[in-house]
Scaffold this active site. Structure first.
Site, PDB file in Angstrom:
ATOM      1  N   ASP A 134     -13.760   6.355  31.329  1.00 35.38           N
ATOM      2  CA  ASP A 134     -15.196   6.434  31.614  1.00 35.38           C
ATOM      3  C   ASP A 134     -15.977   5.322  30.901  1.00 35.38           C
ATOM      4  O   ASP A 134     -15.519   4.778  29.894  1.00 35.38           O
ATOM      5  CB  ASP A 134     -15.758   7.776  31.102  1.00 35.38           C
ATOM      6  CG  ASP A 134     -15.379   8.928  32.033  1.00 35.38           C
ATOM      7  OD1 ASP A 134     -14.535   8.726  32.906  1.00 35.38           O
ATOM      8  OD2 ASP A 134     -15.942  10.024  31.843  1.00 35.38           O
ATOM      9  N   ASP A 135     -17.137   5.042  31.437  1.00 35.80           N
ATOM     10  CA  ASP A 135     -18.181   4.222  30.785  1.00 35.80           C
ATOM     11  C   ASP A 135     -17.973   2.706  30.845  1.00 35.80           C
ATOM     12  O   ASP A 135     -18.786   1.962  30.332  1.00 35.80           O
ATOM     13  CB  ASP A 135     -18.394   4.611  29.311  1.00 35.80           C
ATOM     14  CG  ASP A 135     -18.817   6.060  29.138  1.00 35.80           C
ATOM     15  OD1 ASP A 135     -19.157   6.681  30.151  1.00 35.80           O
ATOM     16  OD2 ASP A 135     -18.799   6.563  28.005  1.00 35.80           O
ATOM     17  N   HIS A 184     -19.600   6.506  37.927  1.00 32.10           N
ATOM     18  CA  HIS A 184     -19.977   7.324  36.763  1.00 32.10           C
ATOM     19  C   HIS A 184     -21.478   7.178  36.520  1.00 32.10           C
ATOM     20  O   HIS A 184     -21.919   7.236  35.389  1.00 32.10           O
ATOM     21  CB  HIS A 184     -19.164   6.854  35.553  1.00 32.10           C
ATOM     22  CG  HIS A 184     -19.245   7.743  34.351  1.00 32.10           C
ATOM     23  ND1 HIS A 184     -19.118   9.106  34.407  1.00 32.10           N
ATOM     24  CD2 HIS A 184     -19.446   7.448  33.033  1.00 32.10           C
ATOM     25  CE1 HIS A 184     -19.231   9.603  33.182  1.00 32.10           C
ATOM     26  NE2 HIS A 184     -19.442   8.626  32.338  1.00 32.10           N
ATOM     27  N   HIS A 188     -26.284   5.942  33.537  1.00 32.76           N
ATOM     28  CA  HIS A 188     -25.711   6.845  32.533  1.00 32.76           C
ATOM     29  C   HIS A 188     -26.784   7.462  31.632  1.00 32.76           C
ATOM     30  O   HIS A 188     -26.522   7.887  30.513  1.00 32.76           O
ATOM     31  CB  HIS A 188     -24.661   6.124  31.672  1.00 32.76           C
ATOM     32  CG  HIS A 188     -23.634   7.053  31.071  1.00 32.76           C
ATOM     33  ND1 HIS A 188     -23.908   7.869  30.007  1.00 32.76           N
ATOM     34  CD2 HIS A 188     -22.347   7.296  31.403  1.00 32.76           C
ATOM     35  CE1 HIS A 188     -22.812   8.563  29.703  1.00 32.76           C
ATOM     36  NE2 HIS A 188     -21.858   8.237  30.536  1.00 32.76           N
ATOM     37  N   HIS A 290     -11.929   6.762  27.274  1.00 33.52           N
ATOM     38  CA  HIS A 290     -13.133   5.932  27.407  1.00 33.52           C
ATOM     39  C   HIS A 290     -12.819   4.443  27.306  1.00 33.52           C
ATOM     40  O   HIS A 290     -11.973   4.033  26.522  1.00 33.52           O
ATOM     41  CB  HIS A 290     -14.187   6.338  26.369  1.00 33.52           C
ATOM     42  CG  HIS A 290     -14.829   7.645  26.690  1.00 33.52           C
ATOM     43  ND1 HIS A 290     -14.252   8.853  26.349  1.00 33.52           N
ATOM     44  CD2 HIS A 290     -15.966   7.949  27.389  1.00 33.52           C
ATOM     45  CE1 HIS A 290     -15.019   9.834  26.801  1.00 33.52           C
ATOM     46  NE2 HIS A 290     -16.063   9.329  27.430  1.00 33.52           N
TER      47      HIS A 290
HETATM   48 ZN    ZN Z   1     -19.803   8.677  30.265  1.00 38.00          ZN
END
Ligand code: ZN
Length: 347
Positions: A134-135, A184, A188, A290
């Site tokens: 993620d991210d 995602h 965010h 991540h």
């Molecule tokens: Zn995230």
């Protein structure tokens, strides 16, 4: 002392001085070339380094150029292939009836074929493991991709709307290397995304269009920032789940957390343990990792995570596709009653 003696003494001193002078000159004539040699050697060395640096840059430039040419060719093909109802901006026009193509029945503004990575291993294995990051993209994306590449393993990247050249480069490589490019959210920012279904839709469309513009593919999988079980959204998360479902977007949570997002920094060993200890309990394991600037230990842990998983019997590592059995934290229905999602949370 006689005059002869004085003169002889004087001559001896002169000869001695002359000798000293000659020795000094000799030493200087040896020292100067030696020093010059050293200087030249050092200079040569640094030029060598510089040359290496420059050729690496040239290689990088060639790579970027090739990528851009391919991208251009792909875009040109796309535009020719889908005709006048298609443009890079996604103003959806109604296609002539009866002439629906694969690319026009995908939904609002969807011009691209929904992209599916190739199957890399049979999904009949008893344990199917999905590594999800993620991210990203981040400064570590290329390292993560290198590691995955070295094990010939495909993963899933749930990215956000980063606009730097290196982020775009990473997004393209994710696709080119055969990984799944997931979404995602663009910003965010919980407060913006979850403020209303409209603002969620705006953020979603912005990211979907951006990824399409950068990579030429439409992503079809989503991970909610904070997961679908987050406690920050004031609206019920099922509202957003239904919105995604209306666009045929599947969202994925996780049933294994590497713990790399916790505030206390975990060591690489702890991340490996969290990620791999429970895999044999599940048929489908979606591991949350991540891809972020402050997550160096995740990168350090990755080779061991992969090795541990590959060492398990009847276990494969796969990229997420639309057909992957989804792991979701919330129960919801799309209204037709046809589809009930499964909850596969950890105990
Ligand atoms: Zn995230």
């Amino acid at each position: 002392m006689s005059e002869d003696n004085i003169q002889a003494e004087y001559r001896r001193k002169r000869v001695k001085r002359l000798k000293k002078y000659i020795i000094l000159m000799l030493m200087i004539s040896i020292a100067i070339p030696f020093v010059l040699c050293v200087i030249l050697f050092l200079r040569l060395h640094s030029l060598d380094d510089r040359l290496e640096e420059l050729s690496a840059q040239v290689e990088e430039l060639v790579r970027v150029t090739v990528n851009q040419r391919e991208e251009l060719e792909r875009l040109t093909k796309d535009m020719q292939g889908t005709g006048q109802e298609n443009a890079v901006d996604s103003e959806a026009e109604t296609p002539p009836s009866g002439y629906g193509t694969e690319s026009t029945d995908v939904g609002q503004g969807e011009n691209a074929e929904v992209w599916q990575p190739e199957e890399t291993a049979e999904i009949t294995a008893a344990h199917r493991v999905y590594l999800t990051f993620d991210d990203g993209p981040s400064i570590y994306t290329q390292d993560i991709l290198d590691i995955l590449d070295s094990y010939n393993v495909k993963a899933t990247f749930f990215v956000v709307g980063k606009e730097t050249d290196s982020a775009k480069e990473s997004m393209r490589r994710i696709v080119e290397d055969g990984h799944t490019l997931g979404m995602h959210s663009y910003s965010h920012k919980y407060s913006e995304i979850y403020a209303s279904v409209d603002s969620f839709a705006d953020d979603f469309t912005r990211l979907s269009d951006y990824l399409y513009e950068v990579t030429g593919v439409r992503s079809s999988v989503y991970r909610f920032p904070g997961g679908s079980s987050n406690t920050v959204s004031k609206l019920p998360m099922t509202d957003f789940a239904e919105y995604l479902d209306s666009l045929d977007i599947v969202f994925f949570d996780w049933n294994i957390s590497s713990g790399d997002a916790t505030s206390e920094k975990l060591s690489a060993e702890e991340i490996v343990k969290n990620s791999t200890a429970n895999i044999t309990r599940y048929g489908t394991s979606v591991i949350l990792l991540h891809d972020a600037a402050e997550k160096k230990s995740t990168v350090e842990a990755l080779p061991m995570i992969i090795e541990n998983i590959l060492a398990l019997e009847d276990t494969v590592i796969l990229p997420i596709t639309e057909d992957t059995e989804s792991v979701q934290h919330i129960h919801w229905s799309d209204g037709t009653g046809e589809r009930q999602t499964k909850e596969q949370m950890e105990d």
